[in-house]
Design a protein around this motif. Sequence first.
Motif, PDB file in Angstrom:
ATOM      1  N   PRO A 159      64.691  44.485  46.860  1.00 23.68           N
ATOM      2  CA  PRO A 159      64.603  45.579  45.681  1.00 23.68           C
ATOM      3  C   PRO A 159      65.905  46.153  44.957  1.00 23.68           C
ATOM      4  O   PRO A 159      65.716  46.830  44.096  1.00 23.68           O
ATOM      5  CB  PRO A 159      63.978  46.706  46.505  1.00 23.68           C
ATOM      6  CG  PRO A 159      64.297  46.280  47.855  1.00 23.68           C
ATOM      7  CD  PRO A 159      64.561  44.782  47.962  1.00 23.68           C
ATOM      8  N   VAL A 160      66.898  45.960  45.490  1.00 27.52           N
ATOM      9  CA  VAL A 160      68.222  46.473  44.944  1.00 27.52           C
ATOM     10  C   VAL A 160      69.188  45.109  44.273  1.00 27.52           C
ATOM     11  O   VAL A 160      69.451  45.302  43.287  1.00 27.52           O
ATOM     12  CB  VAL A 160      69.308  47.333  45.920  1.00 27.52           C
ATOM     13  CG1 VAL A 160      70.275  47.715  45.256  1.00 27.52           C
ATOM     14  CG2 VAL A 160      68.301  48.321  46.270  1.00 27.52           C
ATOM     15  N   LEU A 161      69.278  44.449  45.126  1.00 26.46           N
ATOM     16  CA  LEU A 161      70.464  43.246  44.532  1.00 26.46           C
ATOM     17  C   LEU A 161      69.547  42.397  43.477  1.00 26.46           C
ATOM     18  O   LEU A 161      70.498  41.832  42.701  1.00 26.46           O
ATOM     19  CB  LEU A 161      70.424  41.940  45.735  1.00 26.46           C
ATOM     20  CG  LEU A 161      71.073  42.719  47.089  1.00 26.46           C
ATOM     21  CD1 LEU A 161      71.070  41.617  48.028  1.00 26.46           C
ATOM     22  CD2 LEU A 161      72.445  43.384  47.018  1.00 26.46           C
ATOM     23  N   SER A 162      68.331  42.382  43.216  1.00 26.04           N
ATOM     24  CA  SER A 162      67.690  41.664  42.324  1.00 26.04           C
ATOM     25  C   SER A 162      67.967  42.240  40.783  1.00 26.04           C
ATOM     26  O   SER A 162      67.756  41.799  39.852  1.00 26.04           O
ATOM     27  CB  SER A 162      66.334  41.425  42.466  1.00 26.04           C
ATOM     28  OG  SER A 162      65.721  42.669  42.350  1.00 26.04           O
ATOM     29  N   PHE A 163      68.325  43.656  40.984  1.00 29.57           N
ATOM     30  CA  PHE A 163      68.626  44.127  39.519  1.00 29.57           C
ATOM     31  C   PHE A 163      70.428  44.312  39.382  1.00 29.57           C
ATOM     32  O   PHE A 163      70.549  44.951  38.398  1.00 29.57           O
ATOM     33  CB  PHE A 163      68.229  45.449  39.678  1.00 29.57           C
ATOM     34  CG  PHE A 163      66.540  45.819  39.631  1.00 29.57           C
ATOM     35  CD1 PHE A 163      66.204  45.690  38.522  1.00 29.57           C
ATOM     36  CD2 PHE A 163      66.051  45.906  40.750  1.00 29.57           C
ATOM     37  CE1 PHE A 163      64.735  45.872  38.154  1.00 29.57           C
ATOM     38  CE2 PHE A 163      64.484  45.970  40.717  1.00 29.57           C
ATOM     39  CZ  PHE A 163      63.969  45.927  39.498  1.00 29.57           C
ATOM     40  N   ASN A 164      71.075  43.663  40.050  1.00 30.51           N
ATOM     41  CA  ASN A 164      72.356  43.308  39.708  1.00 30.51           C
ATOM     42  C   ASN A 164      72.869  42.659  38.418  1.00 30.51           C
ATOM     43  O   ASN A 164      72.188  41.632  38.380  1.00 30.51           O
ATOM     44  CB  ASN A 164      73.331  43.001  41.060  1.00 30.51           C
ATOM     45  CG  ASN A 164      74.532  42.919  41.106  1.00 30.51           C
ATOM     46  OD1 ASN A 164      75.353  42.408  40.244  1.00 30.51           O
ATOM     47  ND2 ASN A 164      75.129  43.821  41.762  1.00 30.51           N
ATOM     48  N   PRO A 165      73.804  43.300  37.742  1.00 29.12           N
ATOM     49  CA  PRO A 165      73.892  42.613  36.418  1.00 29.12           C
ATOM     50  C   PRO A 165      74.839  41.446  36.556  1.00 29.12           C
ATOM     51  O   PRO A 165      74.404  40.564  35.704  1.00 29.12           O
ATOM     52  CB  PRO A 165      75.017  43.674  35.794  1.00 29.12           C
ATOM     53  CG  PRO A 165      75.321  44.549  36.819  1.00 29.12           C
ATOM     54  CD  PRO A 165      74.427  44.835  37.949  1.00 29.12           C
ATOM     55  N   HIS A 166      75.277  41.112  37.747  1.00 28.99           N
ATOM     56  CA  HIS A 166      75.777  39.904  38.093  1.00 28.99           C
ATOM     57  C   HIS A 166      74.958  38.857  38.099  1.00 28.99           C
ATOM     58  O   HIS A 166      75.114  37.574  37.943  1.00 28.99           O
ATOM     59  CB  HIS A 166      76.942  39.804  39.197  1.00 28.99           C
ATOM     60  CG  HIS A 166      77.969  40.658  38.989  1.00 28.99           C
ATOM     61  ND1 HIS A 166      79.017  40.717  37.953  1.00 28.99           N
ATOM     62  CD2 HIS A 166      78.291  42.011  39.760  1.00 28.99           C
ATOM     63  CE1 HIS A 166      79.855  41.733  37.935  1.00 28.99           C
ATOM     64  NE2 HIS A 166      79.557  42.291  39.044  1.00 28.99           N
TER      65      HIS A 166
END
Length: 439
Positions: free
Chosen positions: A188-195
Amino acid sequence: MSVGAPRGLASSGQKPIAEILHPLSAAEEPLSVTVNVGGDKEAGLTNGTPVDTSSPASASSLFNRLQLDDDLEADVRDLYASTETRDLFVTVDDPKKHVSTMETYITYRVSTKTTRIEFDLPEYCVRRRYQDFDWLRTKLEDSQPTHLIPPLPEKFVMKGVVDRFSEEFVETRMKALDKFLKRVADHPVLSFNPHLNAFLSAKDLNKRQGLALLTKVGESVKHVAGGYKLRARPAEFCAMGEYLDTFTQKLGTIDRIAQRILKEQSEYLTELREYGTVYSNWAASEDELQRPLEGVAGCVTTCCGALDEQSENMSQDFLPVLREYILYIESMKNVLRKRDQTQAEYEGRLEAAILRKQEDRTPMPVEVEKCQDKVECFNADLKADWERWQSNKRQDFKQLLTGMADKNINHYEKCQAAWESLITLLQDKQTEDKTSETN
């Protein structure tokens, strides 16, 4: 934010900053990770869930002991495992070998489907090599230090032992990279990382951008905490560390034994093939026994094929999961160490601030409150990732163990069917012989 009532602590029962010399979160119940199974006094791996210690009477009772029921409450609570709530789907497949004058390498197709507004298009298809995945993981670890980053398969292989361009190796690595990317995309958090966005959508990754910052990650924390010894890790995180140590030991033992079994199976398979050839050659010189001897040779050949398939399943399906979780444990331990560094920084700043306040009654510095917020954030993120990791682990090992059981059953059923067919052949031969004698 008030020093006496830090954000997020009043409702959780944690002690205020005035009592900070005691470990954070010490009031919370520690994770229970010890269980006595079959008289073994080592720590068990069922998170404190009571387990029947009597010897299992059947395969079903054994699986019940392993806590692999479909209705596990934790699995039901894991909303991120449901495809209904997902809006980002990724797949790694189609490996291709590239040969140039400078190097030879493998690229993989990364396909993405999404409805997120952060992406310009609903679908993407790019090609990435291993070092691109390694870049992504490094960037995630740098930008999301409070979260557990899924592991990648090992980068280096022993030359002369494993051919990194062999079909089997490339297939195994592709599956591991696919699992890594799926775990990141489902977070739920990592999937929104710009990288991650850039990795999935950009035709060419600008991997040089931000590299100068990578070498400085955590340096400020290490500098502040370097001369300060952590008073005590909170009980719940101590329990996590103990669980990981025990889990590492268990997986390491299983991995070593499985490797030895594979080696012995390979040696046995070589001899079994020679054994079948002897019967085939014998049948060519015995007219009276030709059919029975050829039947035995056929049974041995069938058993060879079944054993070869079983060994391949263990090598390509069973062992990679063990190794992934061994690497996962190292990732989790790394996050725990970062959490400890953050707490040590906070305690060091707080202790220095208390001394200054006693001397000249200066107000509590804002940096101390920020450090406390950082510790709270780290604790919350780590506990959430821990629960998600435990849920994934239960599902992965349920699938692994039930799959292993099915494949073993299939192996022995093939062997049994082959030898039973030989009995029928021998009985028919005996009937023919009796008929010939009668006539």
